[in-house]
Design a protein around this motif. Structure first.
Motif, short mmCIF file in Angstrom:
data_model
loop_
_atom_site.label_atom_id
_atom_site.label_comp_id
_atom_site.label_asym_id
_atom_site.label_seq_id
_atom_site.Cartn_x
_atom_site.Cartn_y
_atom_site.Cartn_z
N ARG A 166 -24.19 18.15 20.84
CA ARG A 166 -23.87 17.39 22.05
C ARG A 166 -23.27 16.02 21.72
N THR A 167 -22.73 15.90 20.52
CA THR A 167 -22.13 14.64 20.10
C THR A 167 -20.70 14.88 19.62
N PHE A 168 -19.76 14.16 20.23
CA PHE A 168 -18.34 14.26 19.90
C PHE A 168 -17.91 12.95 19.26
N GLY A 169 -17.48 13.03 17.99
CA GLY A 169 -17.08 11.83 17.26
C GLY A 169 -15.58 11.78 17.02
N LEU A 170 -14.98 10.62 17.26
CA LEU A 170 -13.54 10.41 17.04
C LEU A 170 -13.34 9.29 16.05
N PHE A 171 -12.59 9.55 14.97
CA PHE A 171 -12.20 8.47 14.07
C PHE A 171 -10.97 7.81 14.66
N SER A 172 -11.07 6.53 14.95
CA SER A 172 -9.94 5.82 15.58
C SER A 172 -10.06 4.33 15.34
N SER A 173 -8.91 3.69 15.10
CA SER A 173 -8.88 2.23 14.97
C SER A 173 -8.69 1.56 16.32
N THR A 174 -8.50 2.34 17.39
CA THR A 174 -8.39 1.78 18.74
C THR A 174 -9.79 1.58 19.31
N ALA A 175 -10.08 0.36 19.72
CA ALA A 175 -11.40 0.07 20.28
C ALA A 175 -11.65 0.90 21.53
N TYR A 176 -12.83 1.51 21.59
CA TYR A 176 -13.30 2.29 22.74
C TYR A 176 -12.50 3.57 22.98
N ALA A 177 -11.90 4.09 21.91
CA ALA A 177 -11.10 5.32 22.03
C ALA A 177 -11.95 6.50 22.48
N ALA A 200 -8.51 20.18 22.30
CA ALA A 200 -7.54 20.24 21.21
C ALA A 200 -6.13 19.95 21.70
N TYR A 201 -5.39 19.15 20.94
CA TYR A 201 -3.97 18.88 21.14
C TYR A 201 -3.66 18.13 22.43
N LYS A 202 -4.57 17.27 22.86
CA LYS A 202 -4.33 16.49 24.07
C LYS A 202 -3.82 15.10 23.71
N VAL A 207 -4.42 5.00 23.57
CA VAL A 207 -4.97 5.10 22.21
C VAL A 207 -3.82 5.23 21.22
N ALA A 208 -3.83 4.40 20.18
CA ALA A 208 -2.79 4.45 19.16
C ALA A 208 -3.14 5.51 18.12
N PRO A 209 -2.19 6.39 17.78
CA PRO A 209 -2.48 7.38 16.74
C PRO A 209 -2.66 6.70 15.39
N ASP A 210 -3.62 7.15 14.62
CA ASP A 210 -3.89 6.55 13.31
C ASP A 210 -3.02 7.18 12.24
N VAL A 233 7.37 14.98 14.27
CA VAL A 233 8.11 13.76 14.55
C VAL A 233 7.60 13.04 15.79
N ASN A 234 7.27 13.82 16.82
CA ASN A 234 7.00 13.21 18.12
C ASN A 234 5.60 13.42 18.69
N TYR A 235 4.83 14.34 18.11
CA TYR A 235 3.54 14.68 18.73
C TYR A 235 2.44 13.70 18.34
N LYS A 236 1.74 13.19 19.34
CA LYS A 236 0.53 12.41 19.16
C LYS A 236 -0.60 13.25 19.74
N LEU A 237 -1.49 13.75 18.88
CA LEU A 237 -2.43 14.78 19.31
C LEU A 237 -3.87 14.47 18.92
N LEU A 238 -4.78 14.85 19.82
CA LEU A 238 -6.22 14.85 19.52
C LEU A 238 -6.55 16.17 18.84
N VAL A 239 -7.13 16.09 17.67
CA VAL A 239 -7.49 17.28 16.89
C VAL A 239 -8.92 17.08 16.38
N GLN A 240 -9.84 18.00 16.59
CA GLN A 240 -9.73 19.39 16.91
C GLN A 240 -10.54 19.76 18.14
N GLY A 241 -11.28 18.80 18.66
CA GLY A 241 -12.06 19.08 19.87
C GLY A 241 -13.44 19.65 19.61
N THR A 242 -14.04 19.30 18.46
CA THR A 242 -15.34 19.88 18.10
C THR A 242 -16.46 18.85 18.15
N MET A 243 -17.66 19.35 18.37
CA MET A 243 -18.86 18.53 18.32
C MET A 243 -19.34 18.43 16.87
#
Length: 370
Positions: A166-177, A200-202, A207-210, A233-243
């Motif tokens: 029940r915990t989703f973790g995101l590595f991001s340099s954007t505060a509060y991403a 996945a892929y949202k 949020v700035a891509p790292d 070249v152009n895709y900024k994506l959230l990967v992978q959508g797992t807990m």
């Protein structure tokens, strides 16, 4: 004097009790230390940033910055609960106790995010949410260098080891991403036809891509974390959508919704009926109520027809096809013990379901002939 028509035809109007809903799964909670909300009030509900401004927020608070990302997602969530972390109390309140107090004060929210939590605090909140009732999910973000470098004992590796689903973790340099991910998750959960989704892929507006290396991405995904980075070249994506456990967020959400709907459907059936007899016909009434709730998951696209590949359940055998994506089975009334009959219990009811799943990886072979 005219005589009453009741002597000829008497009409009684009986209003049945209102059926209850299974609750909401499209509202997030943001918890922080700002004093705009009093500790006694604990939580406030907002529908927009303008609503927050009208409620006394200046726009400089961490909760407001997180809410800005939350409300910036597409689809936009309709509501947000903001909660008070009473860190100035004597003794100072811990973040997990603050989240638990917010749950006690308000049952509307499903996802939660704690602003400016340290790694130790993230682990504590994750443990609290794992055991929370009603069920909830926790979103957090981290830019800890130990995660990026794969240093042993980092927060993502630790939570994976604990198996928290029940915990989703995101590595991001954007505060509060992490609040942005929660905003998309809550906004996309409309409950309508074909509304089931994955994370996945949202895209995450705001949020700035790292600029991560392939090695860094592979490590973070390997410890069941998530990244927001550039692909091609152009895709900024959230990967992978797992807990943290490795299970996908959408599976946790869809099963939580199904469980809540089945539970409230069965309770509504018991409340609405003058009596459900302890017979096969009475049992059929409960089964019908459960089937009605399962159809909601079918409509959303969360469960779908498929082949049962798990252990046998009553008459259901491996290899059997669940033509509707689910089946409701029950033991026989005739097989009940006298104690069970006297306790007015129903026989055990089983609801095997087949998740619709999602395709997130594709291999395409192109064969060229000259």
């Amino acid at each position: 004097m005219a005589q009453s028509l009741d002597d000829i035809v008497k009409v009684n109007v009986i209003v049945s009790p209102m059926a209850q809903s299974a609750g909401t799964f499209d509202i997030g909670l943001i918890v922080g230390k700002s004093t705009v909300i009093s500790a006694s009030d604990r939580v406030k509900i907002y529908s927009s940033l303008a609503d927050m401004k009208a409620g006394g927020w200046t726009g400089t608070e961490p909760e407001y910055a997180a809410a800005m990302l939350y409300f910036s997602q597409n689809p936009t969530p309709s509501k947000l609960v903001v909660g008070r972390w009473d860190a100035s109390a004597d003794p100072a309140e811990t973040p997990e106790k603050a989240v638990e107090a917010c749950r006690a004060a308000n049952n509307d929210w499903y996802g939660c995010y704690v602003a400016d939590a340290t790694a130790t605090e993230i682990q504590a909140v994750a443990a609290a949410v794992e055991a929370m009732s009603p069920e909830s999910v926790y979103f957090y973000d981290t830019d800890d260098a130990d995660v990026a470098s794969g240093t042993a004992g980092n927060i993502m590796e630790t939570l994976k080891g604990l198996g928290y689903s029940r915990t989703f973790g995101l590595f991001s340099s954007t505060a509060y991403a992490g609040a942005a991910v929660m905003g998309y998750a809550m906004g996309a959960n409309t409950g309508g036809a074909n509304s089931a989704y994955t994370l996945a892929y949202k895209a995450l507006p705001g949020v700035a891509p790292d600029p991560l290396t392939t090695t860094q991405v592979n490590y973070i995904l390997g410890v069941n974390g998530n990244v927001y980075t550039t692909y091609g070249v152009n895709y900024k994506l959230l990967v992978q959508g797992t807990m943290a456990s490795g299970v996908h967020f959408d599976e946790v959400l869809n099963l939580d919704m199904l469980k809540a709907e089945i539970q409230i459907g069965a309770v509504n059936a018991l409340v609405a009926a003058k009596k459900i007899p302890q017979t096969e016909d009475g049992l059929s009434l409960l089964i019908s109520a459960i089937e009605e709730q399962c159809e909601k998951s079918v409509t959303r696209g969360a469960i779908a027809p498929g082949v049962w590949k798990a252990a046998p359940i009553l008459s259901l055998q491996p290899g059997d096809v669940l033509s509707k994506g689910y089946l409701v089975l029950a033991g026989r009334i005739a097989d009940q013990t006298q104690d069970e009959r006297e306790a007015r219990k129903a026989p055990p009811i089983y609801v095997p379901v087949k998740m619709a799943g999602a395709i997130e990886h594709v291999v395409i072979n192109v064969t060229v002939n000259r």
